[in-house]
Write a protein that holds these residues in place. Structure first.
Motif, PDB file in Angstrom:
ATOM      1  N   LEU A  36      -7.363  -0.040   6.023  1.00  0.00           N
ATOM      2  CA  LEU A  36      -8.131   0.730   5.047  1.00  0.00           C
ATOM      3  C   LEU A  36      -7.820   2.220   5.157  1.00  0.00           C
ATOM      4  CD1 LEU A  36     -11.603  -1.053   5.310  1.00  0.00           C
ATOM      5  CD2 LEU A  36      -9.898  -1.289   3.494  1.00  0.00           C
ATOM      6  N   LEU A  37      -7.730   2.719   6.394  1.00  0.00           N
ATOM      7  CA  LEU A  37      -7.449   4.144   6.581  1.00  0.00           C
ATOM      8  C   LEU A  37      -6.043   4.503   6.119  1.00  0.00           C
ATOM      9  CD1 LEU A  37      -9.109   4.673  10.088  1.00  0.00           C
ATOM     10  CD2 LEU A  37      -9.974   5.411   7.865  1.00  0.00           C
ATOM     11  N   VAL A  38      -5.072   3.655   6.461  1.00  0.00           N
ATOM     12  CA  VAL A  38      -3.692   3.909   6.039  1.00  0.00           C
ATOM     13  C   VAL A  38      -3.588   3.859   4.519  1.00  0.00           C
ATOM     14  CG1 VAL A  38      -1.357   2.957   6.045  1.00  0.00           C
ATOM     15  CG2 VAL A  38      -2.617   3.161   8.182  1.00  0.00           C
ATOM     16  N   SER A  39      -4.313   2.931   3.892  1.00  0.00           N
ATOM     17  CA  SER A  39      -4.288   2.834   2.430  1.00  0.00           C
ATOM     18  C   SER A  39      -4.843   4.093   1.779  1.00  0.00           C
ATOM     19  CB  SER A  39      -5.092   1.614   1.970  1.00  0.00           C
ATOM     20  OG  SER A  39      -4.529   0.420   2.466  1.00  0.00           O
ATOM     21  N   LEU A  40      -5.746   4.773   2.503  1.00  0.00           N
ATOM     22  CA  LEU A  40      -6.320   6.022   1.998  1.00  0.00           C
ATOM     23  C   LEU A  40      -5.481   7.235   2.390  1.00  0.00           C
ATOM     24  CD1 LEU A  40     -10.096   5.348   2.769  1.00  0.00           C
ATOM     25  CD2 LEU A  40      -8.976   5.291   0.531  1.00  0.00           C
ATOM     26  N   GLY A  41      -4.363   6.986   3.079  1.00  0.00           N
ATOM     27  CA  GLY A  41      -3.494   8.080   3.487  1.00  0.00           C
ATOM     28  C   GLY A  41      -3.927   8.769   4.756  1.00  0.00           C
ATOM     29  N   VAL A  42      -4.822   8.133   5.512  1.00  0.00           N
ATOM     30  CA  VAL A  42      -5.309   8.718   6.762  1.00  0.00           C
ATOM     31  C   VAL A  42      -4.495   8.161   7.918  1.00  0.00           C
ATOM     32  CG1 VAL A  42      -7.289   8.983   8.298  1.00  0.00           C
ATOM     33  CG2 VAL A  42      -7.626   8.937   5.818  1.00  0.00           C
TER      34      VAL A  42
END
Length: 211
Positions: A36-42
């Protein structure tokens, strides 16, 4: 004669369900949360550290199931003592409300524990790892060996991390062998950039020597 419900049972239901949901969140922290974080660019070291929870996932699952089992047993025991669904104390949560809390807790725990497979199903089957020879001249291609993939959504996380790199045109990730085939514009991205992106997501990569 029935026994008035014990307010401690109400607190036990709340705390037991809260503990189960907390353990389920911890169990999914190594898989679904990084995705989820990677999908948000985090990204970053703190995101990659979430994968350290993977060895403890069975323990967290056991805690979640055990907490729900304890709440269910406690509710069954209280029901036997009280005899009926009475609301004998104003400060006590009604038995039906406790059971609703338990039901919501069970649903939340099941969804959290199943989240890696849900994400896997929603993302579709992994793309086949195939090297192409007809890529445009401006496109480079590299095969990276991926470390640490062990859950149902790990390959999706690696793929999203690579696609977030500016200059990456395509990324295909497979479990067996644990590889990522990446097509990218060498004027905008480097292999080091790709390796840094996957490492920040919790999955270190190196150029595959047997590609």
């Amino acid at each position: 004669m029935t026994t008035p419900p014990d307010p401690a049972a109400d607190r036990g239901a709340r705390w037991g369900v809260a503990a189960a949901i907390g353990a389920a969140i911890a169990a999914s922290a190594c898989c679904t949360v990084p995705l989820l974080l990677v999908s948000l660019g985090v990204g970053g070291a703190w995101v990659s550290s979430l994968t350290a929870f993977e060895p403890y996932r069975p323990l967290f699952i056991a805690v979640a199931v055990g907490a729900l089992g304890f709440v269910a047993w406690r509710e069954w025991r209280v029901a036997r003592l009280t005899g009926v669904d009475c609301d004998c104390e104003e400060d006590a949560v009604q038995p039906r409300t406790r059971r609703a809390i338990l039901g919501v807790g069970v649903l939340a725990v099941v969804l959290l524990l199943a989240s890696p497979w849900i994400v896997r199903a929603a993302s579709g089957p992994p793309a086949p790892t195939v090297l192409t020879t007809d890529a445009p001249l401006a496109t480079a291609q590299v095969v990276l060996a991926v470390e640490g993939m062990s859950c149902a959504s790990c390959d999706v996380t690696v793929e999203r991390a690579l696609l977030n790199v500016d200059g990456v045109d395509a990324a295909e990730v497979s479990f067996e062998p644990p590889r990522a085939v990446v097509s990218f514009d060498p004027t905008r991205a480097t292999v080091a950039d790709l390796m840094a992106a996957t490492t920040a997501a919790g999955y270190p990569t190196t150029p595959a020597t047997d590609a």
